[in-house]
Design an enzyme around this catalytic site. Structure first.
Site, PDB file in Angstrom:
ATOM      1  N   HIS A  85       4.860   6.224  -7.758  1.00 50.83           N
ATOM      2  CA  HIS A  85       5.362   4.826  -7.701  1.00 50.83           C
ATOM      3  C   HIS A  85       6.540   4.893  -6.692  1.00 50.83           C
ATOM      4  O   HIS A  85       7.346   5.719  -6.797  1.00 50.83           O
ATOM      5  CB  HIS A  85       5.888   4.676  -9.168  1.00 50.83           C
ATOM      6  N   SER A 104      -2.930   7.303   2.174  1.00 51.57           N
ATOM      7  CA  SER A 104      -2.525   8.182   2.626  1.00 51.57           C
ATOM      8  C   SER A 104      -2.001   9.325   1.982  1.00 51.57           C
ATOM      9  O   SER A 104      -1.808  10.301   2.279  1.00 51.57           O
ATOM     10  CB  SER A 104      -1.297   7.666   3.745  1.00 51.57           C
TER      11      SER A 104
END
Ligand code: GRF
Length: 210
Positions: A109, A13
């Site tokens: 992250h 995504s």
């Protein structure tokens, strides 16, 4: 025009957010290839349907990390990128690979680094009782989930959140911040000094969702 190779392992995504930003003119770069270590990564079909070249380097086919990373680097280099973008790429990279792409290897992250490097970040933020959580875009160095911070985005931790709810809230911001961070790189607006990244665009803002 900056040439970007995106590495994925799954859903993709964030990769899709980069493709959308490119299409809408917000990202002055060409996404020249999407490479996965898994043939079943859903994002490969998304990339192909957007006319982007795809490749698979299956990590299980290699005897060790060095051999896998060497083949991965060969595959990447065939596309001659100026930036390699990790977008949910679930492999630990060898120091040799990381140094080959020093300064042109970015990762996203799902935590506010240096808090919670590694896996299960949303669960760990909840267990720690964090009141804010978020995501970080950083240049990759040999130490896992460390490296100069390019962008951060924060969301509140809400009463009753579980890890899935928190992950969804963070992911929505990831899809805004990653294209923005990559666009800063593409526009040569990132300067790294002593391990600290400065964005030279005076209008640049980090993202906080209240
Ligand atoms: C994201 O949460 C990203 O921060 C992490 O892995 C996830 C990838 O999701 N590194 P997607 O494949 O981009 O949908």
């Amino acid at each position: 025009m900056l040439r970007i190779v995106v590495l994925i392992s799954g859903r993709g995504s964030n990769m899709e957010a980069l493709i959308r930003a490119r299409a809408s003119g917000d990202l002055p770069a060409d996404i020249v290839a999407v490479i996965s270590n898994r043939a079943d990564a859903a994002g490969l079909a998304t990339a192909a349907s957007n006319g982007i070249a795809t490749a698979v380097v299956p990590h299980r086919a290699f005897p060790d990390r060095d051999a896998f990373d060497a083949e991965l680097a060969r595959t990447i280099d065939a596309f001659n990128p100026g930036l390699v973008v990790l977008a949910g790429f679930m492999r630990i990279l060898t120091p040799a690979f990381v140094s080959r792409y020093a300064g042109r290897l970015m990762n996203i992250h799902p935590s506010l680094l240096p808090a919670f490097p590694g896996l299960d970040t949303h669960e760990r933020a909840l267990e720690a009782g964090c009141k804010v959580h978020g995501a970080t875009v950083h240049f990759v160095t040999a130490e896992l989930d460390h490296g100069p911070i390019v962008a951060q985005a924060a969301v509140p931790v809400l009463h009753g959140d579980d890890a899935d709810a928190l992950a969804r809230r963070v992911l929505a911001l990831e899809h805004v911040m990653y294209p923005q961070a990559v666009a800063w790189f593409a526009r040569n607006e990132l300067v790294t000094e002593n391990g600290v990244v400065r964005v030279t665009d005076p209008a640049a803002r980090q993202l906080v969702m209240a």
